[in-house]
Design a protein around this motif. Structure first.
Motif, PDB file in Angstrom:
ATOM      1  N   LYS A  87      13.785  73.378   8.918  1.00 59.10           N
ATOM      2  CA  LYS A  87      14.819  72.565   8.256  1.00 59.10           C
ATOM      3  C   LYS A  87      14.289  71.892   7.003  1.00 59.10           C
ATOM      4  O   LYS A  87      15.044  71.641   6.056  1.00 59.10           O
ATOM      5  CB  LYS A  87      15.351  71.505   9.232  1.00 59.10           C
TER       6      LYS A  87
ATOM      7  N   THR B  83      15.004  73.567   3.640  1.00 58.27           N
ATOM      8  CA  THR B  83      16.379  73.746   3.166  1.00 58.27           C
ATOM      9  C   THR B  83      16.892  72.453   2.549  1.00 58.27           C
ATOM     10  O   THR B  83      16.464  71.358   2.926  1.00 58.27           O
ATOM     11  CB  THR B  83      17.310  74.145   4.325  1.00 58.27           C
ATOM     12  N   LYS B  84      17.807  72.613   1.629  1.00 57.97           N
ATOM     13  CA  LYS B  84      18.348  71.435   0.954  1.00 57.97           C
ATOM     14  C   LYS B  84      19.112  70.537   1.917  1.00 57.97           C
ATOM     15  O   LYS B  84      18.997  69.309   1.879  1.00 57.97           O
ATOM     16  CB  LYS B  84      19.265  71.856  -0.190  1.00 57.97           C
ATOM     17  N   ASP B  85      19.903  71.138   2.783  1.00 57.99           N
ATOM     18  CA  ASP B  85      20.707  70.345   3.713  1.00 57.99           C
ATOM     19  C   ASP B  85      19.875  69.797   4.867  1.00 57.99           C
ATOM     20  O   ASP B  85      20.175  68.734   5.414  1.00 57.99           O
ATOM     21  CB  ASP B  85      21.848  71.204   4.272  1.00 57.99           C
TER      22      ASP B  85
ATOM     23  N   TYR C   8      16.499  69.129   4.807  1.00 57.60           N
ATOM     24  CA  TYR C   8      15.310  68.341   4.460  1.00 57.60           C
ATOM     25  C   TYR C   8      15.517  66.855   4.781  1.00 57.60           C
ATOM     26  O   TYR C   8      16.582  66.299   4.572  1.00 57.60           O
ATOM     27  CB  TYR C   8      14.967  68.479   2.975  1.00 57.60           C
ATOM     28  N   SER C   9      14.473  66.228   5.277  1.00 59.78           N
ATOM     29  CA  SER C   9      14.511  64.783   5.521  1.00 59.78           C
ATOM     30  C   SER C   9      13.169  64.187   5.126  1.00 59.78           C
ATOM     31  O   SER C   9      12.125  64.792   5.350  1.00 59.78           O
ATOM     32  CB  SER C   9      14.797  64.485   7.004  1.00 59.78           C
TER      33      SER C   9
END
Length: 357
Positions: free
Chosen positions: A112, A115-117, A119-120
């Protein structure tokens, strides 16, 4: 090595005379010398010390931390006796690979981040909401609230943070024998005063004998009052697990004395007996007197992955009425940036129905 305390998932060597762990003398190993390319011969000038005084509490600690010392002696003994078969009583580590469904959670958490969505960046210092909710629901069956769960990099680290929160003016009580971190952090915090250690025990700490004579449960009628009671069940290193009746007695003792219990439940996954609680919160009234620390090391084989949690109930308050949870939250927000997002994804997977089957 006399059992005075150790790290989680560990069993301590019973006595220095044990044949299982050699008590060889430390060898003197000179340190390497390094020189920068093109530099002259290293200076032989004496090394200058700083003008900073050493923390006197650190000087009180006896030798190094227990488990690395056991490992050092074990390795040295094996070097000198390569044919020996040793039963190691050092740190208890996991030996099996991480289960596939948990590994998929770790992989998913890592992917994750690409990915742009998905990412944290920095997460909540208290842990991701989904994991806190699953811990409260799956492991405590609603006895605690998600907001009372603090996810961390391990229960051992949290014990140190709890000591930071309690400070140097409290009196701590420990089982004897017990996991070494309770005593060592008490010494580091300055809770033991200026007197020297005597007969293997530090002044200012209440030692609660737990041995075959008392069924490995302290005689609370003879136990002096302490502000903070560190209690591990199943116990490290004896393996003794307190029954519901015994924990009820402990909770009553804490209530009568206005004490706080720090309940170390790291070995709860091994409990199979119906009369042995997996959590202190199975005891009525425990939310008013107890903090609980626990770990994914045993639930998911995360000794090297690092993930744990601490429960601080809203009902637990200091003498002045301040919620203890507020102070622990302040400590976590100050000295901790939250457990790894990837690791927490593995923790969520571990608490899925498949993981708990």
């Amino acid at each position: 090595l006399k059992n005075t305390r150790g790290g989680h998932g560990h069993v301590l060597a019973p006595m220095a005379s044990s044949v299982l762990v050699a008590t060889a003398m430390l060898a003197s190993v000179p340190g390497p010398r390094f020189a920068l390319r093109g530099s002259a011969t290293p200076s032989t000038s004496p090394v200058m010390s700083s003008k900073v005084a050493r923390n006197a509490n650190m000087a009180k600690l006896q030798a190094g931390y227990l488990f690395p010392e056991i490992g050092r002696r074990r390795n040295k003994f094996l070097e000198e006796n390569p044919e020996a078969k040793i039963i190691s009583l050092g740190i208890g580590d996991t030996t099996q690979p991480v289960p596939t469904h948990i590994l998929e959670g770790l992989k998913g958490g890592a992917l994750k981040l690409g990915t742009k969505d998905g990412y944290s960046g920095y997460g909540a210092e208290q842990g991701v909401g989904d994991l806190r909710a699953k811990i409260a629901d799956k492991l405590y069956e609603g006895r605690v609230k998600p907001e009372e769960v603090f996810v961390s990099d391990g229960s051992k680290c949290d014990i140190g943070r709890l000591q930071m929160m309690f400070g140097d003016k409290v009196v701590s009580a420990v089982q004897d024998p017990s996991y070494p971190v309770y005593v060592d952090t008490s010494v580091m915090m300055g809770q033991t005063g200026s007197d020297a250690i005597k007969d293997g025990q530090y002044p200012g700490i209440v030692y609660m004998p737990c041995n075959p004579a008392n069924g490995f449960f302290p005689d609370l009628s003879k136990t002096p009052r302490a502000d903070v009671i560190y209690f591990c069940s199943p116990n490290n290193p004896t393996g003794a697990a307190a029954t519901k009746a015994q924990l009820t007695e402990l909770v009553k003792f804490a209530k009568d004395n206005g004490s706080i219990i720090v309940y170390d439940a790291a070995y709860a996954p091994f409990i199979r007996s119906k009369d042995v609680p997996k959590s202190i919160y199975e005891i009525e009234g425990a939310r008013e007197v107890a903090i609980e620390v626990n770990s994914f090391s045993k639930y998911a084989g995360f000794t090297g992955v690092r993930l744990g949690w601490t429960i601080v109930p809203n009902d637990l308050k200091y003498a002045d009425g301040t919620p203890v949870r507020n102070d622990f939250n302040r400590v976590m927000c100050t000295v901790f940036n939250g457990a790894s997002n990837i690791v927490q994804s593995g923790g969520v997977a571990g608490l899925a129905d498949e993981g708990l089957a």
